[in-house]
Scaffold this active site. Structure first.
Site, PDB file in Angstrom:
ATOM      1  N   PRO A   2       0.834  -1.216   0.000  1.00 52.83           N
ATOM      2  CA  PRO A   2       0.000   0.000   0.000  1.00 52.83           C
ATOM      3  C   PRO A   2       0.864   1.259   0.000  1.00 52.83           C
ATOM      4  O   PRO A   2       1.859   1.331   0.710  1.00 52.83           O
ATOM      5  CB  PRO A   2      -0.784  -0.092   1.308  1.00 52.83           C
ATOM      6  CG  PRO A   2      -0.635  -1.488   1.790  1.00 52.83           C
ATOM      7  CD  PRO A   2       0.613  -2.042   1.185  1.00 52.83           C
ATOM      8  N   GLU A   3       0.497   2.206  -0.829  1.00 51.64           N
ATOM      9  CA  GLU A   3       1.183   3.500  -0.865  1.00 51.64           C
ATOM     10  C   GLU A   3       0.266   4.542  -0.211  1.00 51.64           C
ATOM     11  O   GLU A   3      -0.758   4.203   0.356  1.00 51.64           O
ATOM     12  CB  GLU A   3       1.528   3.871  -2.315  1.00 51.64           C
ATOM     13  CG  GLU A   3       2.413   2.825  -2.993  1.00 51.64           C
ATOM     14  CD  GLU A   3       2.778   3.175  -4.433  1.00 51.64           C
ATOM     15  OE1 GLU A   3       2.867   4.365  -4.760  1.00 51.64           O
ATOM     16  OE2 GLU A   3       2.974   2.240  -5.225  1.00 51.64           O
ATOM     17  N   HIS A  94      -5.228 -14.946  10.910  1.00 51.66           N
ATOM     18  CA  HIS A  94      -4.067 -14.054  10.975  1.00 51.66           C
ATOM     19  C   HIS A  94      -4.400 -12.704  11.614  1.00 51.66           C
ATOM     20  O   HIS A  94      -3.815 -11.691  11.275  1.00 51.66           O
ATOM     21  CB  HIS A  94      -3.444 -13.808   9.596  1.00 51.66           C
ATOM     22  CG  HIS A  94      -3.125 -15.065   8.856  1.00 51.66           C
ATOM     23  ND1 HIS A  94      -2.117 -15.912   9.246  1.00 51.66           N
ATOM     24  CD2 HIS A  94      -3.693 -15.628   7.770  1.00 51.66           C
ATOM     25  CE1 HIS A  94      -2.064 -16.944   8.423  1.00 51.66           C
ATOM     26  NE2 HIS A  94      -3.014 -16.807   7.512  1.00 51.66           N
ATOM     27  N   ARG A 113       1.457 -12.088   6.135  1.00 52.42           N
ATOM     28  CA  ARG A 113       2.909 -12.149   5.909  1.00 52.42           C
ATOM     29  C   ARG A 113       3.707 -11.481   7.023  1.00 52.42           C
ATOM     30  O   ARG A 113       4.924 -11.609   7.071  1.00 52.42           O
ATOM     31  CB  ARG A 113       3.247 -11.544   4.543  1.00 52.42           C
ATOM     32  CG  ARG A 113       2.623 -12.373   3.414  1.00 52.42           C
ATOM     33  CD  ARG A 113       2.818 -11.734   2.061  1.00 52.42           C
ATOM     34  NE  ARG A 113       4.219 -11.755   1.650  1.00 52.42           N
ATOM     35  CZ  ARG A 113       4.673 -11.143   0.559  1.00 52.42           C
ATOM     36  NH1 ARG A 113       3.840 -10.472  -0.213  1.00 52.42           N
ATOM     37  NH2 ARG A 113       5.938 -11.213   0.240  1.00 52.42           N
TER      38      ARG A 113
END
Ligand SMILES: [Zn+2]
Length: 277
Positions: A2-3, A94, A113
């Site tokens: 994500p930016e 998660h 992750r």
């Protein structure tokens, strides 16, 4: 990853649910993500009231009434999942950090992750945090203008693509929005940063602001794991002019040229060799 527009969108989604709310209950389900969670995180969150949000580059800061700020970084695959009150669904997989509001809304930080991060600091010390201290200007701030960018690029012998990815020069841009901004400004990604003319820098600043604002208005870009806090996916990927469009006709010069892809510093750059000089 994500930016800026994706992080801004997620933060706005969180603010809708959490701003002004008391966190009734908080829990961590593992020791940490990229780094260990700060000691006592769940205890500090439990009972605290959220007083506001701030985004700095790709980081979200959730401010609490007692003067603490919680830094949240989505990393590669992090997402915030909001479960409305009264939904009796099992917790998402998660889910590493969970906060439940007094009204029963559940907000989970889910990150398969585990490249994300959560940290805690005093609000007045936000800008001194190790992840924020060295960051350059916010591109959507009024103070970010051609003068500021021009000064940061002066004398730089790196390609402009690499310079714009450097978070010390301008904060929050990544591979997607740098490619899109350079196309809109008509500047080749391989041009040396220090060699861009004054008018070129001005076009670049305008292009950066324009593409970021458009992307925020569309809820960001969805490539892999990104979702907004309400579970919707962003739609700006449909409006990319060059990113991930290798071989397609250039949207500006049409059939005369197609979008090229080159690799710079291990990352793909997309551009039109005819329109971008
Ligand atoms: Zn073109």
């Amino acid at each position: 990853m994500p930016e800026l527009p994706e992080v801004e969108t997620v933060m706005r989604g969180l603010a809708k649910v959490l701003d002004g709310q008391q966190i009734h209950q908080a829990a961590v389900n593992r020791e940490g993500l990229r780094w260990a969670f700060p000691p006592g995180l769940a205890q500090r969150l439990t009972g605290a009231r959220v007083s506001g949000f701030r985004r700095r580059a790709k980081y979200m800061l959730m401010r609490l009434e007692g003067g603490d700020s919680v830094l949240i970084h989505l990393g590669m695959s992090g997402r915030m999942i909001i479960t409305p009150a009264g939904m009796n669904t099992p917790p998402p997989k998660h889910e590493h950090l969970v906060m439940v509001t007094g009204g029963g809304q559940r907000v989970g930080f889910v990150d398969p992750r585990r490249f994300g991060a959560v940290d805690l600091m005093r609000t007045e010390e936000e800008d001194r945090h190790k992840l924020l201290a060295g960051l350059g200007p916010e591109p959507l701030d009024e103070a970010f203008d051609a003068k500021v960018l021009g000064a940061a690029l002066a004398g730089k012998k790196t390609p402009i693509k690499a310079a714009l990815l450097d978070q010390r020069i301008v904060a929050g841009l990544g591979n997607i929005y740098v490619s899109e901004a350079l196309f809109r400004a008509g500047i080749s990604p391989t041009r040396l940063a220090g060699a861009i003319s004054g008018p070129g820098v001005k076009r670049l600043v305008e292009a950066i602001k324009e593409v970021l604002n458009q992307a925020i208005n569309h809820g960001g870009s969805t490539l892999r794991d990104y979702v907004q806090a309400d579970g919707e996916i962003g739609g700006f990927q449909d409006l990319f002019l060059v990113y991930d469009r290798e071989g397609e006709p250039c949207p500006r010069c049409g059939a005369k040229s197609s979008i090229s892809r080159i690799v710079q510093a291990g990352r793909s750059t997309f551009f039109c060799a005819r329109c971008q000089k």
